[in-house]
Design a protein around this motif. Structure first.
Motif, mmCIF file in Angstrom:
data_model
loop_
_atom_site.group_PDB
_atom_site.id
_atom_site.type_symbol
_atom_site.label_atom_id
_atom_site.label_comp_id
_atom_site.label_asym_id
_atom_site.label_seq_id
_atom_site.Cartn_x
_atom_site.Cartn_y
_atom_site.Cartn_z
ATOM 1 N N GLN A 22 0.821 -1.208 0.000
ATOM 2 C CA GLN A 22 0.000 0.000 0.000
ATOM 3 C C GLN A 22 0.856 1.259 0.000
ATOM 4 O O GLN A 22 0.566 2.231 -0.708
ATOM 5 N N VAL A 23 1.932 1.243 0.780
ATOM 6 C CA VAL A 23 2.835 2.410 0.835
ATOM 7 C C VAL A 23 3.468 2.650 -0.520
ATOM 8 O O VAL A 23 3.501 3.791 -1.015
ATOM 9 N N GLN A 24 3.974 1.597 -1.155
ATOM 10 C CA GLN A 24 4.649 1.750 -2.444
ATOM 11 C C GLN A 24 3.692 2.215 -3.535
ATOM 12 O O GLN A 24 4.052 3.055 -4.371
ATOM 13 N N LEU A 25 2.477 1.697 -3.548
ATOM 14 C CA LEU A 25 1.502 2.123 -4.552
ATOM 15 C C LEU A 25 1.082 3.569 -4.322
ATOM 16 O O LEU A 25 0.899 4.334 -5.275
ATOM 17 N N ARG A 26 0.949 3.948 -3.060
ATOM 18 C CA ARG A 26 0.600 5.345 -2.749
ATOM 19 C C ARG A 26 1.716 6.286 -3.182
ATOM 20 O O ARG A 26 1.473 7.332 -3.789
ATOM 21 N N ASN A 27 2.955 5.896 -2.914
ATOM 22 C CA ASN A 27 4.099 6.713 -3.339
ATOM 23 C C ASN A 27 4.172 6.806 -4.860
ATOM 24 O O ASN A 27 4.519 7.855 -5.410
#
Length: 223
Positions: A113-118
């Protein structure tokens, strides 16, 4: 539309586990070896890759290198190696994050989720949008009417200028100096006209519209 995740992992049990857990929220694609993983990456252009290091055909480090040369797609590495220098090398060579096996599935989900948000934030920072045309300054991709358009470097730079300043009238000498970084002469006109014509044709083929308008005696405007 759900994000596309490519899992490159030769352990079928881990693949099945990840598919079962992630397929409710993402479109999941799988590859069992390094070569298949690279081919799948090229075919589907995923939004994120989960990459195992110990792969048949070619190893995960080689897959990471090949993909990173072509794309900034987020890559989370799964590794049984707990050597600190190895993980530092992975991050230096382009991995966005890593987890050591055995890993906690909830932690992996959070990191995804963090990587996709970034990724979305980075895309928005590098995105120029006008009407149904999107230009990504980072990936050098142009999408018009949901079709990818292949542009030369000069055509891309011209479109970049037009999308940054829609409706502004540019003199041909201005455009030539901004893109070619050379002094403008009468002979430069032919070079510029060829690139403008190619860009106009490619955009019109994808959209059915003529965005580049010649203003007689002045120059060009993107409308």
């Amino acid at each position: 539309m759900n994000s596309k995740i490519l899992i490159i992992e030769d352990n079928e049990d881990i693949q099945s586990l990840l598919f079962d857990v992630l397929s409710n929220n993402y479109l999941i694609y799988k590859a069992l070896d390094g070569i298949s993983g690279i081919n799948e990456f090229k075919n589907i252009q995923p939004d994120l890759i989960i990459l195992d290091l110990m792969l048949p055909q070619i190893n995960g480090e080689s897959v990471l290198k090949v993909i990173r040369e072509q794309s900034p797609v987020p890559i989370i590495v799964l590794t049984a190696i707990q050597n600190k220098s190895t993980t530092v090398d992975l991050l230096n060579n382009g991995a966005n994050d890593y987890l050591t096996k055995p890993f906690d599935i909830a932690e992996l989900q959070a990191r995804i989720q963090v990587q996709l948000r970034n990724r979305i934030q980075v895309q928005n920072e590098h995105l120029l949008v006008y009407d149904n045309i999107k230009l990504n300054n980072q990936t050098h991709q142009v999408i018009a009417n949901k079709q990818q358009i292949v542009l030369s470097k000069k055509e891309f730079n011209l479109l970049q200028i037009f999308l940054s300043h829609p409706h502004q009238v540019f003199e041909k000498s201005q455009l030539f100096q901004m893109v070619w970084h050379e002094e403008y002469f009468e002979s430069s006109d032919n070079t510029l006209n060829v690139h403008i014509s190619n860009l106009r044709h490619k955009l019109a083929s994808a959209t059915g519209q003529n965005y580049l308008i010649s203003i007689w005696g002045i120059g060009l405007r993107f409308i």
